[in-house]
Structures are given as C-alpha cells and as structure tokens.
Write a protein that holds these residues in place. Structure first.
Motif, mmCIF file in Angstrom:
data_model
loop_
_atom_site.group_PDB
_atom_site.id
_atom_site.type_symbol
_atom_site.label_atom_id
_atom_site.label_comp_id
_atom_site.label_asym_id
_atom_site.label_seq_id
_atom_site.Cartn_x
_atom_site.Cartn_y
_atom_site.Cartn_z
ATOM 1 N N ILE A 122 -24.602 55.176 -48.714
ATOM 2 C CA ILE A 122 -24.253 54.561 -47.740
ATOM 3 C C ILE A 122 -25.391 53.531 -47.062
ATOM 4 O O ILE A 122 -25.331 52.481 -46.669
ATOM 5 N N PHE A 127 -19.545 47.671 -48.126
ATOM 6 C CA PHE A 127 -19.504 49.152 -48.686
ATOM 7 C C PHE A 127 -18.454 49.384 -49.480
ATOM 8 O O PHE A 127 -18.495 50.276 -50.548
ATOM 9 N N ARG A 128 -17.036 49.216 -48.932
ATOM 10 C CA ARG A 128 -15.855 49.782 -49.408
ATOM 11 C C ARG A 128 -15.679 49.357 -50.905
ATOM 12 O O ARG A 128 -14.608 49.874 -51.659
ATOM 13 N N TYR A 144 -19.817 53.006 -52.879
ATOM 14 C CA TYR A 144 -18.689 53.634 -52.134
ATOM 15 C C TYR A 144 -17.943 54.681 -53.168
ATOM 16 O O TYR A 144 -17.592 55.581 -52.705
#
Length: 98
Positions: A29, A66-67, A72
């Motif tokens: 992250i 991120f996703r 991720y």
C-alpha cells in the motif's frame, strides 16, 4: 486529503497471524502514488476487531491507483482471507474548523 476507514473483523483465532501479514502487506500500500500513511488499531473490547485508517492525497489514489494495481493483488492475497464479514470501506474528507 482523504481518510479511508474500514472496520476489520478477522476470523477467530487468526489475530496474531493477521497482524504479522498486515505488517508485511504495508510495503504494497505504501508504494502507491498518493499514499500518505496508514495505521491499524486493535479494539480493546473485541479481540478480533481492528480499525484500519489510510490517508490518501485523493480518492482516486485509492480507488484507481491502489485498487487497480499489482500491489493491491498482493495486499488482497495476504489479507482478504482473514475477514469475516468482508469490511465496508468508507472515505472521509476533513471539514475546516476555522
């Protein structure tokens, strides 16, 4: 700044391993542009409950940056099997008080 929050309920008896894996997942992250900081807080009243707080520069840094990243996928591989139920993630923005 956007504050992401998630109440995490981990499966009974997995708290110690979850905490270890969460420490390892931090590298994923924190590698994302727009990431500012995060914290994991353990509930005093319920031993399998945690509060995750993540600060992002923008909402899109989390939802897209991120996703939709390879990082991720590693985060998910390390952590998602611990949750029951799966957490609801919410985003907040600060209200100027002055």
């Amino acid at each position: 700044m956007i504050l992401e929050s998630a109440l995490l309920y981990v499966k009974e008896g997995t708290a110690v391993q979850f905490e270890d894996d969460f420490k390892a997942a931090g590298q994923y992250i924190s590698s994302i542009p727009g990431y500012l900081r995060h914290s994991l807080n353990k509930c005093l009243e319920q031993s399998d409950k945690y509060l995750l707080l993540v600060e992002w520069e923008t909402l899109e840094d989390h939802t897209f940056g991120f996703r939709q990243s390879a990082a991720y996928q590693e985060w998910k591989r390390l952590l998602h099997h611990y949750y029951e139920p799966f957490p609801i993630v919410e985003h907040f923005e600060p209200i100027p008080l002055k």
